[in-house]
Design a protein around this motif. Structure first.
Motif, PDB file in Angstrom:
ATOM      1  N   LEU A   1       0.830  -1.200   0.000  1.00 24.63           N
ATOM      2  CA  LEU A   1       0.000   0.000   0.000  1.00 24.63           C
ATOM      3  C   LEU A   1       0.870   1.259   0.000  1.00 24.63           C
ATOM      4  N   ALA A   2       0.391   2.279  -0.672  1.00 23.29           N
ATOM      5  CA  ALA A   2       1.093   3.562  -0.708  1.00 23.29           C
ATOM      6  C   ALA A   2       0.675   4.396   0.502  1.00 23.29           C
ATOM      7  N   ILE A   3       1.211   4.020   1.657  1.00 23.75           N
ATOM      8  CA  ILE A   3       0.874   4.694   2.909  1.00 23.75           C
ATOM      9  C   ILE A   3       2.161   5.041   3.640  1.00 23.75           C
ATOM     10  N   PRO A   4       2.109   5.991   4.590  1.00 26.74           N
ATOM     11  CA  PRO A   4       3.321   6.362   5.338  1.00 26.74           C
ATOM     12  C   PRO A   4       3.901   5.177   6.091  1.00 26.74           C
ATOM     13  N   THR A   5       5.214   5.181   6.253  1.00 24.21           N
ATOM     14  CA  THR A   5       5.915   4.076   6.922  1.00 24.21           C
ATOM     15  C   THR A   5       5.421   3.827   8.342  1.00 24.21           C
ATOM     16  N   PRO A   6       5.200   4.880   9.173  1.00 20.83           N
ATOM     17  CA  PRO A   6       4.697   4.608  10.531  1.00 20.83           C
ATOM     18  C   PRO A   6       3.358   3.874  10.531  1.00 20.83           C
ATOM     19  N   LEU A   7       2.481   4.232   9.594  1.00 19.07           N
ATOM     20  CA  LEU A   7       1.189   3.547   9.506  1.00 19.07           C
ATOM     21  C   LEU A   7       1.380   2.114   9.031  1.00 19.07           C
ATOM     22  N   ARG A   8       2.284   1.914   8.077  1.00 13.34           N
ATOM     23  CA  ARG A   8       2.557   0.560   7.588  1.00 13.34           C
ATOM     24  C   ARG A   8       3.121  -0.309   8.713  1.00 13.34           C
ATOM     25  N   ASP A   9       4.031   0.240   9.491  1.00 19.73           N
ATOM     26  CA  ASP A   9       4.604  -0.521  10.601  1.00 19.73           C
ATOM     27  C   ASP A   9       3.552  -0.862  11.648  1.00 19.73           C
ATOM     28  N   TYR A  10       2.621   0.044  11.869  1.00 19.82           N
ATOM     29  CA  TYR A  10       1.564  -0.224  12.852  1.00 19.82           C
ATOM     30  C   TYR A  10       0.632  -1.323  12.351  1.00 19.82           C
TER      31      TYR A  10
ATOM     32  N   THR B   1       1.262  -3.693  10.318  1.00 19.80           N
ATOM     33  CA  THR B   1       1.947  -4.990  10.249  1.00 19.80           C
ATOM     34  C   THR B   1       2.462  -5.444  11.622  1.00 19.80           C
ATOM     35  N   TYR B   2       2.070  -4.759  12.671  1.00 17.70           N
ATOM     36  CA  TYR B   2       2.422  -5.102  14.056  1.00 17.70           C
ATOM     37  C   TYR B   2       3.920  -4.997  14.321  1.00 17.70           C
ATOM     38  N   LYS B   3       4.669  -4.319  13.441  1.00 15.97           N
ATOM     39  CA  LYS B   3       6.067  -4.048  13.778  1.00 15.97           C
ATOM     40  C   LYS B   3       6.135  -3.057  14.937  1.00 15.97           C
ATOM     41  N   VAL B   4       5.138  -2.198  14.999  1.00 21.13           N
ATOM     42  CA  VAL B   4       4.925  -1.327  16.163  1.00 21.13           C
ATOM     43  C   VAL B   4       3.642  -1.812  16.806  1.00 21.13           C
ATOM     44  N   ILE B   5       3.743  -2.457  17.962  1.00 20.23           N
ATOM     45  CA  ILE B   5       2.579  -3.077  18.579  1.00 20.23           C
ATOM     46  C   ILE B   5       1.832  -2.080  19.450  1.00 20.23           C
TER      47      ILE B   5
END
Length: 427
Positions: free
Chosen positions: A412-421, A423-427
């Motif tokens: 998806l063309a979304i900001p990295t912080p949102l992508r990490d959230y 994908t549970y990289k940021v829980i």
């Protein structure tokens, strides 16, 4: 990014509210072997729970009736937490109570052999059998059908009608103990059995219980299996360090996840299907992103974390069972140190603990407010789950992850912080 659980002084962790217990009266010459409550299961619609109380006996108990006996409110909140109820088989079997019309009835089932696995399955008429000759089916499952599968010591699987307590099917093909059972959540009545004969078997109950496939790959006993919420993936674990993932559309092995240092004994997917939790004798619960075969979180039960050599041997922190709460934010684990831990994946630490001796299994109620745990003496114990209001972010994340995989999120063309959230990289 790998997160490890935080070092916590367990003596400072608050205790979860104890609701009550179901006890099995013991005869003077009662054998200890065979009394174990290896499995406890809740019906998907919350109407019943099944209690394997040892010595061939399974009790099907209406969940609302049990809550009333424990003096627990409709939402699962204790109304008399200071004096939880202690019920035995003798005074809670409801034999003298006639349920009102329309109320679910309690049933006691003699399965004929020691019960190891339990699973509820519900039918959705739109989900057709894989068998072409549907006109030859002996059973026609309606929309309100609720079944219970019991896995036995002699390798047989018996299928029961929950509402009547009648035996419907007797499945025979395993050559050793049927250790675990799980139904596909999509209402197709596809059943998977895990056995000590080192195999998993896939059964189609809408095809009168015919066996569809034998899944081979485990080199030792298979302890547990679990479907993803969309029924497309099956996880299986056993007497080995690998976690197996199967494609249930093609009935083929996808891959093995490597990371545990001892036997893996329990597994369960998160409600949105994004995470997979596995419990092992290596003192850890690992939370995986199974789409990417990566470890997101390790919940350690021994500090400092043991070396792989120590974790691969005997110790008093073997994790026996793991269960994901329906809120997607809490995980329960049972270990040999006589504790139940309620973990918050956001805080990476136990939010609450509870004492239980010789715990073997645990499961959350359908609404997620209560945890049930079975023990070696056949009894069941119940606690309130730590409760808090989920953030809007988390609820949106679960809604998104129910329908797309990690790879699709990353595209998806979304900001990295949102992508990490997401994908549970940021829980």
């Amino acid at each position: 990014m790998l997160f490890n659980s935080l070092p916590v002084n367990i003596t400072q962790t608050p205790y979860s509210s104890f609701i009550g217990e179901l006890l099995v009266p013991v005869a003077p010459f009662d054998q200890k072997s065979g009394r174990e409550a290896w499995t406890v299961a809740f019906a998907p619609n919350g109407s019943y729970f099944a209690w394997s109380q040892g010595h061939r006996i399974v009790r099907l108990i209406p969940w609302t009736k049990c809550l009333k006996n424990f003096s627990v409110g409709p939402g699962g909140e204790g109304t008399n937490a200071s004096s939880p109820r202690h019920l035995s088989r003798q005074n809670s079997d409801g034999g003298q109570v006639i349920p009102a019309a329309g109320e679910p009835r309690e049933h006691t089932i003699d399965c004929g052999d020691i019960v190891w696995g339990l699973a509820f399955g519900s039918s959705v008429p739109e989900k057709q059998s894989r068998c072409v000759n549907i006109e030859w089916h002996r059973f026609k499952f309606g929309q309100d059908q609720l079944l219970l599968a019991t896995g036995l010591n002699n390798g047989r699987i018996k299928i029961w009608d929950v509402y009547t307590g009648k035996l419907l099917l007797n499945l025979m093909d395993h050559t050793d103990v049927v250790r675990d059972l799980t139904f596909a959540p999509d209402g197709s009545l596809m059943l998977v059995s895990a056995s000590r004969d080192k195999t998993l078997r896939v059964w189609d109950l809408k095809d009168d219980g015919n066996m569809v496939k034998v899944l081979r790959g485990h080199q030792n006993w298979v302890y547990c299996s679990a479907f993803s919420p969309d029924s497309s993936i099956l996880c299986s674990v056993g007497a080995g360090k690998a976690v197996f993932l199967w494609n249930m559309d093609k009935l083929t092995l996808i891959q093995k996840l490597e990371g545990h240092h001892n036997d893996v004994v329990s597994c369960e997917f998160s409600p949105d299907g994004a995470l997979l939790a596995t419990a092992s004798y290596d003192t850890r619960v690992i939370v995986w992103d199974h789409h990417k075969a990566t470890i997101l979180l390790e919940l350690g039960h021994l500090f400092p974390p043991p070396s792989p050599i120590f974790a691969g041997g005997a110790n008093d922190r073997w994790v026996r069972s793991v269960s994901f709460c329906p809120d997607g934010r809490h995980i329960a684990s049972i270990t040999d140190d006589r504790l139940v831990r309620f973990w918050s994946i956001e805080e990476r630490a136990p939010q609450a603990i509870a004492s239980v001796s010789n715990g073997l299994c645990c499961a959350f109620s359908a609404e997620g407010s209560v945890l049930a745990a079975g023990t070696r003496d056949g009894s069941l114990h119940f606690w309130e789950c730590p409760r808090s209001v989920a953030s809007l972010q988390h609820m949106c994340r679960m809604a998104v992850r129910r329908v797309i995989t990690t790879q699709q999120v990353e595209a998806l063309a979304i900001p990295t912080p949102l992508r990490d959230y997401l994908t549970y990289k940021v829980i």
